[in-house]
Write a protein that holds these residues in place. Structure first.
Motif, PDB file in Angstrom:
ATOM      1  N   GLU A 177      -2.025   2.739 -13.575  1.00 47.21           N
ATOM      2  CA  GLU A 177      -1.425   1.778 -12.636  1.00 47.21           C
ATOM      3  C   GLU A 177      -1.396   2.336 -11.220  1.00 47.21           C
ATOM      4  O   GLU A 177      -1.521   1.594 -10.248  1.00 47.21           O
ATOM      5  CB  GLU A 177      -0.001   1.428 -13.092  1.00 47.21           C
ATOM      6  N   GLU A 178      -1.301   3.636 -11.097  1.00 43.78           N
ATOM      7  CA  GLU A 178      -1.282   4.261  -9.772  1.00 43.78           C
ATOM      8  C   GLU A 178      -2.614   4.069  -9.050  1.00 43.78           C
ATOM      9  O   GLU A 178      -2.661   3.964  -7.825  1.00 43.78           O
ATOM     10  CB  GLU A 178      -0.971   5.757  -9.912  1.00 43.78           C
ATOM     11  N   ASP A 179      -3.714   4.014  -9.829  1.00 38.75           N
ATOM     12  CA  ASP A 179      -5.042   3.812  -9.234  1.00 38.75           C
ATOM     13  C   ASP A 179      -5.180   2.421  -8.629  1.00 38.75           C
ATOM     14  O   ASP A 179      -6.056   2.195  -7.792  1.00 38.75           O
ATOM     15  CB  ASP A 179      -6.136   4.007 -10.290  1.00 38.75           C
ATOM     16  N   TYR A 205      -7.016  -5.687  -5.578  1.00 37.31           N
ATOM     17  CA  TYR A 205      -7.326  -4.263  -5.666  1.00 37.31           C
ATOM     18  C   TYR A 205      -7.673  -3.862  -7.102  1.00 37.31           C
ATOM     19  O   TYR A 205      -7.053  -2.987  -7.712  1.00 37.31           O
ATOM     20  CB  TYR A 205      -6.201  -3.389  -5.113  1.00 37.31           C
ATOM     21  N   ARG A 206      -8.678  -4.537  -7.631  1.00 37.58           N
ATOM     22  CA  ARG A 206      -9.254  -4.245  -8.934  1.00 37.58           C
ATOM     23  C   ARG A 206     -10.775  -4.246  -8.795  1.00 37.58           C
ATOM     24  O   ARG A 206     -11.330  -5.018  -8.005  1.00 37.58           O
ATOM     25  CB  ARG A 206      -8.883  -5.329  -9.967  1.00 37.58           C
ATOM     26  N   VAL A 213      -2.934   0.895  -6.861  1.00 41.79           N
ATOM     27  CA  VAL A 213      -2.147   0.762  -5.628  1.00 41.79           C
ATOM     28  C   VAL A 213      -3.033   1.217  -4.477  1.00 41.79           C
ATOM     29  O   VAL A 213      -3.434   2.383  -4.428  1.00 41.79           O
ATOM     30  CB  VAL A 213      -0.867   1.625  -5.671  1.00 41.79           C
ATOM     31  N   VAL A 244      -4.371   2.733  -1.155  1.00 44.23           N
ATOM     32  CA  VAL A 244      -3.854   3.826  -0.333  1.00 44.23           C
ATOM     33  C   VAL A 244      -4.231   3.580   1.121  1.00 44.23           C
ATOM     34  O   VAL A 244      -5.380   3.284   1.437  1.00 44.23           O
ATOM     35  CB  VAL A 244      -4.425   5.182  -0.807  1.00 44.23           C
ATOM     36  N   THR A 272       6.714  -1.488   6.229  1.00 41.33           N
ATOM     37  CA  THR A 272       7.550  -1.168   5.075  1.00 41.33           C
ATOM     38  C   THR A 272       9.013  -1.094   5.524  1.00 41.33           C
ATOM     39  O   THR A 272       9.284  -0.938   6.714  1.00 41.33           O
ATOM     40  CB  THR A 272       7.134   0.165   4.428  1.00 41.33           C
ATOM     41  N   ALA A 281       0.825  -1.205   0.000  1.00 44.40           N
ATOM     42  CA  ALA A 281       0.000   0.000   0.000  1.00 44.40           C
ATOM     43  C   ALA A 281       0.860   1.256   0.000  1.00 44.40           C
ATOM     44  O   ALA A 281       2.000   1.260   0.471  1.00 44.40           O
ATOM     45  CB  ALA A 281      -0.920  -0.001   1.217  1.00 44.40           C
ATOM     46  N   LYS A 282       0.285   2.321  -0.562  1.00 46.83           N
ATOM     47  CA  LYS A 282       0.932   3.631  -0.530  1.00 46.83           C
ATOM     48  C   LYS A 282       0.432   4.364   0.718  1.00 46.83           C
ATOM     49  O   LYS A 282      -0.772   4.523   0.912  1.00 46.83           O
ATOM     50  CB  LYS A 282       0.572   4.409  -1.799  1.00 46.83           C
ATOM     51  N   ASP A 304       0.207  -2.447   8.809  1.00 44.68           N
ATOM     52  CA  ASP A 304       1.006  -2.563   7.591  1.00 44.68           C
ATOM     53  C   ASP A 304       2.464  -2.283   7.956  1.00 44.68           C
ATOM     54  O   ASP A 304       2.760  -1.864   9.086  1.00 44.68           O
ATOM     55  CB  ASP A 304       0.502  -1.578   6.532  1.00 44.68           C
TER      56      ASP A 304
END
Length: 607
Positions: free
Chosen positions: A471-473, A400-401, A475, A477, A607, A2-3, A605
């Protein structure tokens, strides 16, 4: 991965902290939840807005008469009651449909109506009002149909009822169907009912659009009560009725995944406060059979315990079973029905697990063959059509689609449900190819549809060709409140967070970030080895317990890639040297054990 997006909203945090006797951190959290437009920070997070957020009660609920056609619809039904006309409530088979039907039937009876209720059979009737249900009502001598949690998209069915001379009042909360003009402008398509009450209509002055069907039904009865003052039930009877039925409006709000903002937050908070005092024998039985404590329930229990039991009837049996639970006056019979609902939900869980595995296998094969599609459209003919929406939700979360799961319909063709991601308006995108469907409806984040089997591949192709997501959509958030070192956490702060409740969609639990948390030891827990407990420390050397309930495989792969497999083994054997450091998104929590309280960290989460 995730971003992470950290909120950076501005307000007079120190001033708010002083005014409301709260900590500066809590003031920041409230600001994060209230401010949606940076240009309106001073309005959305002024003292009055914060006061409403913290202390809002039912006096803050909006006037029902601000909804277009509300007074007109209420007067129609009051006149029908005076004329002794037979009324039929037609709801839906999900939690919102069941609760709104229960509220309406109970309220109409309170005002002396001759009323019954029909909930559609998911498989035989499909969603909402159908020609079959209209014909059955007409043959039964019904004069007036009032819909709840459906009807806004039933133009053909309502026209059929009007041709037969019936009166129809629509109460709904779903998106209003529309046609796109050449300039891409939207023209609403309203059914020709005698009254169409829906907060999402462009007409009307209702200030908050995102209420569920049960809240619309509740407010419809409030309007009837206001117009009928001095007649009918006593003031005490009315007061008790609305006190009790708000509990069900709150359950439906959570289970229909409405955002806990504005009046929704007040409704759910009041519902949770009142549920220990419920006089409904069926609801009491459902609480008991699930081993819940009515005095300590949260939105989680509504959404993940009570709701699924009610939904299971509409999926695997008939939703009227759940409605009969709420209407049951005998405690022993209510206990039997509640037990049946829990058993149905247990069966539904098993079916969902199997169906999700099949769906995942299908997607993986598609990815291997053609790459990852922008919009996932699955046809799983052997999966029970009632769990298509649940599976779509799980596949959407995994990849995530935007995801649509279709199954073979009992009456021919295919039918299913879709679940979307934030950047994709599923209802609008489906509207662009509505010629493919025999029936569809929904909103931005979810939809239901029926279509001929031969149109499935066409639908898959069109949705993907028309999809302009980048592609950014794709990811996900993760919205974080702030970076907060672990050393700031104490018992008083975590307990103060309770003023932010109830938590849920649109009013999430506080979520913080901390860099370089050192892992000292760990152990894997759970019957299925699906969670971990760790001893961690911050830069000051203070020790904390940290729990993780997420994807353990992804967590272990991350640690192995960063520190090597031997260090991961050392972590679980307790021989690590503390050099394994991770940045975490976390929630502080209070662990209670044998009467003793301690702070623990829940990792969301990493990172």
């Amino acid at each position: 991965m995730a971003k992470w997006m950290i909120a950076n909203k501005k307000a007079d945090f120190d001033g708010l902290a002083r005014e409301f006797s709260i900590k500066n951190i809590t003031a920041r959290l409230i600001a994060n939840r209230l401010i949606t437009d940076r240009t309106k920070e001073n309005i959305q997070c002024n003292e009055e807005a914060v006061k409403t957020y913290i202390n809002g009660d039912i006096s803050f609920l909006h006037d029902p008469f601000l909804m277009k056609d509300m007074e007109q619809g209420a007067r129609i039904i009051l006149n029908k009651i005076r004329d002794n006309k037979s009324i039929r409530v037609i709801g839906d088979y999900d939690v919102d449909g069941i609760c709104s039907s229960y509220i309406l039937v109970s309220g109409l009876k309170l005002f002396g109506a001759e009323v019954d209720c029909v909930l559609p059979d998911r498989i035989k009737d499909g969603y909402g009002l159908s020609i079959k249900l209209v014909d059955e009502a007409y043959e039964a001598g019904i004069d007036t149909i009032i819909t709840c949690d459906n009807g806004i998209a039933a133009a053909e069915q309502i026209a059929h009822a009007k041709e037969k001379g019936m009166t129809v009042v629509v109460t709904d909360h779903h998106e209003v169907p529309f046609e796109l003009g050449e300039d891409e402008s939207k023209k609403e398509i309203l059914p020709h009912a005698d009254a169409v009450i829906d907060p999402k209509r462009s007409e009307g002055d209702y200030p908050f659009k995102e209420i569920c069907g049960a809240v619309v039904a509740y407010k419809f009865l409030e309007a009837m009560s206001e117009l009928e003052k001095g007649e009918g039930p006593s003031e005490e009877e009315r007061e008790q009725f609305f006190y009790q039925k708000l509990i069900f409006a709150g359950i439906a709000t959570v289970c229909d995944v409405m955002e806990l903002k504005d009046e929704n937050r007040v409704i759910v908070r009041e519902s949770l406060k009142r549920i220990p005092m419920t006089d409904n024998k069926g609801l009491k039985a459902l609480i008991d059979v699930n081993g819940l404590d009515a005095y300590n329930m949260t939105g989680y229990h509504y959404g993940f315990v009570i709701g699924p039991c009610l939904n299971a009837t509409g999926r695997l049996d008939l939703a009227t079973r759940a409605l009969s639970l709420f209407l049951e006056e005998d405690a022993a019979e209510a206990a039997i029905i509640a037990g049946d609902l829990k058993s149905l939900n247990d069966s539904r869980k098993d079916m969902t697990k199997s169906g999700t595995a099949e769906a995942t296998s299908f997607v993986e094969k598609e990815i291997e063959k053609n790459g990852m599609p922008k919009v996932i459209v699955l046809y799983l003919p052997e999966v029970h059509e009632s769990i298509a929406g649940i599976i779509a939700g799980k596949i959407k979360e995994k990849y995530y689609r935007p995801t649509i799961v279709l199954t073979k319909a009992a009456d021919g063709g295919a039918k299913g449900s879709g679940r979307s991601i934030e950047s994709y308006d599923m209802y609008e995108e489906l509207s662009r190819c509505k010629e493919l469907f025999t029936k569809f409806g929904g909103h931005k984040m979810a939809a239901g549809l029926s279509l001929p089997e031969e149109n499935i591949e066409i639908l898959r192709t069109k949705l993907n060709e028309n999809c302009d997501l980048s592609e950014e959509d794709f990811v996900p958030v993760l919205h974080l409140d702030m970076v907060m070192p672990l050393k700031y956490i104490d018992m008083d702060l975590v307990k103060e967070f309770s003023i932010l409740e109830p938590f849920g969609t649109g009013n999430s639990k506080p979520l913080f970030a901390q860099r370089d948390v050192s892992l000292l030891s760990g152990r894997i827990m759970g019957k299925n080895k699906n969670c971990g407990k760790y001893r961690v420390t911050d830069e000051g050397g203070k020790l904390y317990d940290m729990l993780f309930f997420g994807d353990m495989e992804r967590w272990h792969d991350f640690l192995k890639d960063k520190y090597g497999e031997s260090n991961v083994e050392n972590l679980y054997s307790g021989t690590t040297d503390g050099t394994m450091k991770v940045s975490i998104a976390y929630q502080p929590d209070i662990n209670t054990y044998q009467g003793r309280e301690s702070i623990q960290i829940i990792m969301n989460d990493f990172t």
